[in-house]
Motif scaffolding. Structure first.
Motif: not given
Length: 405
Positions: A210-217, A219-220, A51
């Motif tokens: 996947i949570e960390q992806l959200k935290a780093n803005d 998108s998926t 991420p």
């Protein structure tokens, strides 16, 4: 620009010792190594770093296909075992999604192991609460058409495979199934049943990544390409022109294209997770080109042939191509697109949508290695040499890389 048809597969060889092939997954998915390649430089990371390493404002695209238990072991009355490996549906449906929901009977293209011992007649496989019967209809080039019927007829084919089939592990793992494989040879977001091989770049993702992806803005988005056994098909031809690329079924929603469009319009990075996601995204562009050329094209003819991308001129922007697909769907009053693609991505290909790739390490002389080379050029050799020298694990259960050209 090099001509992909003239590429010699012997130029895509490297030495892969057997001990470098990961035979089993790591205890924790996201603890695999991650080779980070950007603009020619290489750094070693762990997958949990992904991420932070992705370019800002990236859209990460996942393939949510689910591997089905496509291997059926039928025992003859004499005790011999005939293995039937379901490849793709023929009737009453050729669409994988529909074929999986079929009840009572169906016909599939299959590989048959120990075929010489199957003298004819029906084979039976009993499972908890039912029986499936197999009968050969015809032999075709390299495979058979097999008619299946089952009781209780109210079960779907997906339910039957779930009850009595076995997971098709990649042939190069060269080992029997372990109980662990049922969970570990699926991505945590696998959702649409129909693949006979896992989209393995996704096997490293965990809920925390996947949570960390959200935290780093970051998108998926999710699309579906049902991975076929052809993904393991060795290239036997000396030049690529003589190699027939396997076709795979692709499903997309209007929502997915609507999510992708602004990303492309604003020139923000679209990064596929795995070669199957990359083939899907690039095929999407060429489907848009196709419907611009033929606005009345019937939905059943949404197919990208192997060399279409190299034989088409006067190309529109990705924005125009994707908008054309949305208009096409509106004209047909549908929220879903079902297409097939044989796209060959090889050196000489110009990427239309993708700006990078998350992927594992692939076999020598494979079309997947050609795809990596199309993205990062001759530097694929440096990347693979680094991975070999630094104890990276290779192939389906192996380590990962983030490639940013």
């Amino acid at each position: 620009m090099s001509d992909p048809k003239k590429l010699a597969i012997k130029d895509f060889v490297y030495e892969l010792p057997d001990e470098r092939i990961a035979k089993f997954p790591l205890p924790e998915r996201d603890q695999s190594k991650l080779l980070y390649y950007k603009n020619g430089t290489i750094a070693d990371h762990t997958f949990t770093d992904l991420p932070q390493l992705l370019p800002a404002n990236s859209l990460l695209v996942f393939n949510d296909t689910k591997v089905v238990q496509a291997r059926l072991l039928f025992q003859k009355e004499t005790g011999g075992v005939i293995e039937i490996f379901c490849l793709e549906p023929v009737k009453p449906h050729t669409e994988v999604q529909l074929a999986m929901q079929q009840t009572g009977h169906c016909t599939w293209k299959c590989l048959v192991g120990n075929n010489k011992r199957w003298k004819g007649g029906k084979l039976y496989l009993h499972f908890e609460g039912g029986t499936i019967t197999a009968e050969r209809e015809a032999q075709q080039e390299g495979h058979f058409l097999i008619n299946f019927t089952w009781e209780p007829a109210s079960l779907t084919f997906a339910e039957v495979l779930e009850r009595c089939g076995r997971l098709p592990l990649p042939p190069y793992l060269n080992r029997d199934l372990s109980p662990d494989d049922r969970i570990r040879y699926q991505t945590i977001y696998a959702n649409q049943e129909g693949a006979v091989a896992a989209p393995t770049a996704g096997l490293h993702f965990t809920d925390r990544v996947i949570e960390q992806l959200k935290a780093n803005d970051i998108s998926t988005a999710y699309l579906t390409l049902h991975v076929g056994a052809g993904t393991f098909k060795p290239v036997k031809a000396e030049v690529m022109e003589a190699h027939e690329m396997h076709a795979e079924q692709l499903y997309l929603t209007r929502d997915f294209i609507a999510q992708l469009l602004p990303q492309v319009e604003q020139n923000k990075p679209v990064i596929p997770v795995g070669t199957t996601s990359m083939r899907s995204l690039e095929s999407l562009y060429w489907l848009g080109v196709k419907v611009l050329q033929q606005p009345e094209l019937p939905k059943e003819q949404l197919h990208i042939s192997q060399w279409f991308a190299y034989e088409t001129t006067n190309l529109p922007s990705a924005t125009i191509a994707l908008t054309a697909l949305l208009n096409y769907m509106a004209n047909y009053n549908t929220d879903h697109l079902h297409a097939s693609t044989q796209i060959m991505i090889a050196p000489g290909y110009s990427f239309r949508i993708c700006k990078g790739l998350v992927t594992n390490f692939h076999q020598p002389e494979s079309t997947l290695l050609l795809l990596v080379s199309a993205l990062i050029g001759e530097n694929w050799r440096t990347v693979y040499q680094h991975a070999l020298q630094n104890n990276y694990r290779f192939l389906s259960y192996g380590d990962s890389s983030l490639l940013l050209p």
